[in-house]
Design an enzyme around this catalytic site. Sequence first.
Site, PDB file in Angstrom:
ATOM      1  N   CYS A 116       0.829  -1.202   0.000  1.00 13.94           N
ATOM      2  CA  CYS A 116       0.000   0.000   0.000  1.00 13.94           C
ATOM      3  C   CYS A 116       0.868   1.258   0.000  1.00 13.94           C
ATOM      4  CB  CYS A 116      -0.926   0.012   1.203  1.00 13.94           C
ATOM      5  SG  CYS A 116      -2.049   1.420   1.238  1.00 13.94           S
ATOM      6  N   CYS A 165       0.485   4.775   6.837  1.00 13.49           N
ATOM      7  CA  CYS A 165      -0.155   4.623   8.146  1.00 13.49           C
ATOM      8  C   CYS A 165       0.821   3.968   9.124  1.00 13.49           C
ATOM      9  CB  CYS A 165      -1.422   3.789   8.017  1.00 13.49           C
ATOM     10  SG  CYS A 165      -2.620   4.473   6.842  1.00 13.49           S
ATOM     11  N   CYS A 197       0.396   0.145  10.295  1.00 11.20           N
ATOM     12  CA  CYS A 197      -0.024  -0.892   9.356  1.00 11.20           C
ATOM     13  C   CYS A 197       1.112  -1.733   8.788  1.00 11.20           C
ATOM     14  CB  CYS A 197      -0.803  -0.250   8.210  1.00 11.20           C
ATOM     15  SG  CYS A 197      -1.569  -1.461   7.111  1.00 11.20           S
ATOM     16  N   CYS A 252     -16.678  -9.220   5.092  1.00 10.06           N
ATOM     17  CA  CYS A 252     -15.995  -7.966   4.782  1.00 10.06           C
ATOM     18  C   CYS A 252     -14.747  -8.256   3.949  1.00 10.06           C
ATOM     19  CB  CYS A 252     -15.600  -7.246   6.062  1.00 10.06           C
ATOM     20  SG  CYS A 252     -16.993  -6.966   7.186  1.00 10.06           S
ATOM     21  N   CYS A 261     -19.534  -6.129   2.968  1.00  9.13           N
ATOM     22  CA  CYS A 261     -18.827  -4.916   3.363  1.00  9.13           C
ATOM     23  C   CYS A 261     -17.479  -4.921   2.650  1.00  9.13           C
ATOM     24  CB  CYS A 261     -18.628  -4.874   4.875  1.00  9.13           C
ATOM     25  SG  CYS A 261     -17.759  -3.400   5.487  1.00  9.13           S
ATOM     26  N   CYS A 278     -19.363   2.186   7.489  1.00  8.58           N
ATOM     27  CA  CYS A 278     -18.658   1.524   8.587  1.00  8.58           C
ATOM     28  C   CYS A 278     -17.450   2.403   8.869  1.00  8.58           C
ATOM     29  CB  CYS A 278     -18.241   0.116   8.177  1.00  8.58           C
ATOM     30  SG  CYS A 278     -17.242  -0.750   9.422  1.00  8.58           S
ATOM     31  N   ARG A 288     -18.476  -2.252  17.004  1.00  6.35           N
ATOM     32  CA  ARG A 288     -17.759  -3.512  16.843  1.00  6.35           C
ATOM     33  C   ARG A 288     -16.448  -3.512  17.607  1.00  6.35           C
ATOM     34  NH1 ARG A 288     -17.369  -4.038  11.487  1.00  6.35           N
ATOM     35  NH2 ARG A 288     -19.271  -5.241  11.414  1.00  6.35           N
TER      36      ARG A 288
END
Length: 329
Positions: free
Chosen positions: A61, A65, A68, A105, A136, A196, A272
């Site tokens: 990616c 972040c 991550c 998801c 999702c 979400c 959640r």
Amino acid sequence: MPDTTHAFVAVRHDWTKSEISALFELPFMELVYKAASVHRQVFDPSEIQLSQLLSIKTGGCAENCGYCSQSAHHDTGLKASKLMAVDAVLDAAKAAKAGGAQRFCMGAAWRDLKDRDVPALAEMIAEVKALGLETCATLGMITPQQASALKAAGLDYYNHNLDTSPEYYDQVVTTRTYQERLDTLSAVREVGMKTCCGGILGMGESREDRVSFLQQLANLPAHPDSLPINNLVPVANTPLGDRARRKGEISPIEFVRTVAVARIVCPKSMVRLSAGRNEMDEALQALCFLAGANSIFVGSQLLTTPNPEPGTDAHLLQSLGLKPMASTL
């Protein structure tokens, strides 16, 4: 069943930081009682929604972040992969349904969705939806046109987390702005798809940041339909993971407080209990459920981090007398 003897729960979009801060400062027992009371007015406290998450495109990616393992900016040893074939995703979805999951998801490690990938994703979503599962996806930033195509394919929810407060955000990621996150949520709402949206605790943020983060969620034009609260799983060779290992993470009581305040300010959201459950004992998870969490991810892995084994979760639900929730659609 929800306790209809209580007064109607008002859904507000004008929460102030001082009001949310005052909730955090309540004595712990009073806060949890207040959150549990709100929860019971909307939901059956004996029911838990079960979702399962699959990484359909892992690693590489472009975002940086700081938590991550999938960021190309961090040397975590994770090998990047291409988008999974539809048949492989469908096999995983069938196994998830057989294991009791109600929502499936799909997550891809992209900064933003490319138009060229929309047809394959649309087929994937349609096939999973045909199994009778709620769907999702989390695919990075998307446009209203892309959101419309995914909704037409059968996508029920789109995940795009704010992660933290606007004030702490540049300590987490600098390759995407806070406004870009808000714009993606707007694109999802614009086509009538459910959102979400939540964040991650234990990244070094202060309580003031948690207050600001929850204010952002509570004052969105529409509250998140699903509100994931993640407890940071420290990944080696990520800036925030290494920081957490050096300086410690959020305390369990403060984590429960945050869940409770989330329930109060977003009373109708599915809150959640997400990443980090593998490091929580049954007592801590039970406190989170008491404070208003009513959804979990099942399956032994999330995107790249571990999750409790199915047998462990089965024992947890049985010992607490919790049962799977019926479909919310």
